[in-house]
Design an enzyme around this catalytic site. Structure first.
Site, PDB file in Angstrom:
ATOM      1  N   SER A 158       0.829  -1.205   0.000  1.00 55.25           N
ATOM      2  CA  SER A 158       0.000   0.000   0.000  1.00 55.25           C
ATOM      3  C   SER A 158       0.867   1.261   0.000  1.00 55.25           C
ATOM      4  CB  SER A 158      -0.964  -0.035   1.189  1.00 55.25           C
ATOM      5  OG  SER A 158      -1.920   0.994   1.088  1.00 55.25           O
ATOM      6  N   ASP A 182      -0.354  -3.945  -4.115  1.00 54.60           N
ATOM      7  CA  ASP A 182      -1.486  -3.024  -4.221  1.00 54.60           C
ATOM      8  C   ASP A 182      -1.106  -1.620  -3.756  1.00 54.60           C
ATOM      9  OD1 ASP A 182      -4.067  -2.970  -5.307  1.00 54.60           O
ATOM     10  OD2 ASP A 182      -4.958  -2.756  -3.333  1.00 54.60           O
ATOM     11  N   ARG A 196       5.341   8.839  -7.104  1.00 55.31           N
ATOM     12  CA  ARG A 196       4.749   7.526  -6.823  1.00 55.31           C
ATOM     13  C   ARG A 196       5.716   6.462  -7.306  1.00 55.31           C
ATOM     14  NH1 ARG A 196       3.788   5.897 -11.865  1.00 55.31           N
ATOM     15  NH2 ARG A 196       2.952   7.356 -13.401  1.00 55.31           N
ATOM     16  N   ASP A 198       7.232   3.838  -9.738  1.00 52.30           N
ATOM     17  CA  ASP A 198       7.247   3.691 -11.199  1.00 52.30           C
ATOM     18  C   ASP A 198       8.413   2.790 -11.595  1.00 52.30           C
ATOM     19  OD1 ASP A 198       9.399   5.424 -12.956  1.00 52.30           O
ATOM     20  OD2 ASP A 198       9.166   6.211 -10.929  1.00 52.30           O
ATOM     21  N   ASP A 201      12.335   3.155 -10.690  1.00 47.47           N
ATOM     22  CA  ASP A 201      12.792   3.210  -9.301  1.00 47.47           C
ATOM     23  C   ASP A 201      13.721   2.057  -8.925  1.00 47.47           C
ATOM     24  OD1 ASP A 201      11.374   5.548  -8.839  1.00 47.47           O
ATOM     25  OD2 ASP A 201       9.564   4.485  -8.191  1.00 47.47           O
ATOM     26  N   HIS A 252      -8.124  -4.915  -0.601  1.00 47.25           N
ATOM     27  CA  HIS A 252      -6.794  -4.305  -0.504  1.00 47.25           C
ATOM     28  C   HIS A 252      -5.804  -5.278   0.144  1.00 47.25           C
ATOM     29  CE1 HIS A 252      -4.167  -0.941  -0.870  1.00 47.25           C
ATOM     30  NE2 HIS A 252      -4.130  -0.623   0.413  1.00 47.25           N
TER      31      HIS A 252
END
Length: 448
Positions: A158, A182, A196, A198, A201, A252
């Protein structure tokens, strides 16, 4: 024996005798602390094969003095996500044991509970950057002591997936691998890649999606993105708010349980590269000749058989379906039909397999199929159980015709190919006449 080896043995001996300090546990906050808020504090709990049952807090600036920590071993960081109640994640001990079973490694559980525990989700989001900076400083120190960034694996759940992405970005994408379970969607949808997780990274990024229509992040964010049941609603999860907390978190959290199952080799979660879940369910994406060997990617720890191909392809979407409960795996068959009927009919196919005592059924009803003169159709049949050997097959083509005469449909050939068990024989039958909405049964024959 070197002094370092001697200290390691002594540490293990003292742990077994109970003469060392007590185990360091994940932070467990009181129920009132999410209301008043907490200040970010990042702790690292070290686990190895020598201390699987007793975590040891690793000092950030003096880690070389910890005899259990060997920078020459691979190191995996496990990073949790948002913790609105402040309770420890229930899956921490499971993932530690399963990772240790893969290979001899350092497992560092990142405990940033004091930054993730807040009723204000936006505060937890803001703390992801600080958490990433903290861990990045440790990794840079590890590199100076001889650690290889190639052997560092970041597993983020998360919000933790974005923490992993920030760490990888600061280190210039040089860490070996990031696994995002997730990745969180709120506050990260529509933002640029630098804000975020991607694919740049890490050297390799794999992502699992299970809740894209709520707490998860839509889109593709790795070299391979796995979409369980399309990445949306998961089977077995509540469909109404009256189920309480489970209604909000079940989809989730399923990403973690699927990954644990894959690590335990209990599940065979084979995924099929495809442009959409609908195309996958329609049987359009059931071959993986692109990969060497020609096998489809499997969710789990070892991605080496497919890594080079995935890096060459860029970003790949891969889909699979699951059952509602452990072991989650479905048994899949490719069904090829060739029809030769006089009148055009539209319908769906229901396939049943018998092994004498038991019967399993698959309804291929995600879209209507066209049955006409010399039409070839490919379908995906998925079953919740595995029956073998197959002694009898039943087939029914269901159309919308409920009051008129039943038209006949002629099958020149039906061929059923096992996908997860390629060593099993193909099953065929030739020249079958059946009426619409009526079931016909037959024994499978060897395929020509």
């Amino acid at each position: 024996m070197s002094m370092r080896s001697f200290l390691t043995l002594m540490s293990i001996f003292m742990l077994c005798k109970g003469e060392d300090s007590e185990c360091d546990n994940f932070t467990d906050l009181d129920f009132h602390e999410p209301f008043i808020g907490t200040n970010l504090d990042v702790r690292l709990l070290l686990y190895t094969r020598a201390n699987l049952e007793c975590g040891q807090e690793l000092p950030h600036h003096n880690f070389t003095q910890e005899p259990l920590f060997d920078v020459t071993r691979p190191t995996t960081f496990v990073i949790h996500g948002y913790r609105p109640t402040g309770a420890p994640p229930i899956w921490i001990n499971h993932i530690v044991h399963l990772l240790a079973a893969q290979k001899d490694m350092n497992i560092l559980v990142v405990d940033w509970n004091r930054g993730a525990c807040n009723l204000n989700y936006f505060t937890a989001v803001a703390n992801t950057r600080g958490t990433a900076m903290n861990i990045t400083g440790l990794i840079e120190s590890m590199e100076k002591e001889g650690a290889s960034l190639d052997s560092i694996h970041l597993i983020g759940v998360s919000l933790g997936a974005h923490v992993a992405g920030f760490i990888g970005a600061i280190l210039g994408g040089r860490v070996g691998r990031i696994t995002g379970l997730d990745p969180a969607g709120p506050m990260f949808a529509g933002v640029p890649p630098e804000d975020r997780l991607d694919p740049t990274d890490a050297q390799f990024v794999d992502v699992l999606h299970t809740d894209m229509n709520s707490f998860g992040l839509r889109g593709t964010h790795g070299h391979i993105d796995f979409y369980a049941n399309g990445g949306l609603d998961q089977p077995g999860c509540p469909k109404t708010i009256f189920s309480g907390k489970s209604y909000f978190v079940c989809d989730h959290q399923r990403s973690v349980f699927l990954y644990l199952c894959a690590l335990n080799h209990t599940c065979n979660l084979t995924a099929y590269p495809c442009s959409s879940y609908s195309d996958f369910l329609s049987g359009q994406c059931l071959q993986c000749e692109t990969f060497k060997p020609a096998t489809c990617p499997v969710l789990g720890y070892d991605m080496s058989p497919w890594k080079d191909t995935l890096l060459r392809l860029g970003q790949t979407r891969a889909y699979f379906s699951t059952t509602a409960e452990l072991p989650y795996s479905k048994i899949s068959y490719r069904v090829d039909l060739v029809t030769w009927n006089q009148f055009l009919r539209w319908g769906v196919v229901i396939l049943r397999l018998h092994n004498g005592k038991n019967v399993i059924e698959a309804q291929m009803d995600n879209k209507l199929l066209r049955f006409e003169q010399y039409t070839s159709s490919r379908l995906l049949a998925q079953f919740d159980e595995d029956l073998y050997p197959i002694q009898k097959i039943s087939l029914r083509i269901v159309t919308g015709n409920v009051i008129g005469p039943r038209y006949k449909i002629r099958l020149l050939r039906i061929r059923i190919t096992p996908l997860e068990n390629p060593n099993r024989a193909l099953m065929c039958r030739y020249d079958i006449i059946l009426e619409e909405n009526a079931e016909v049964s037959f024994k499978p024959l060897p395929c020509h």
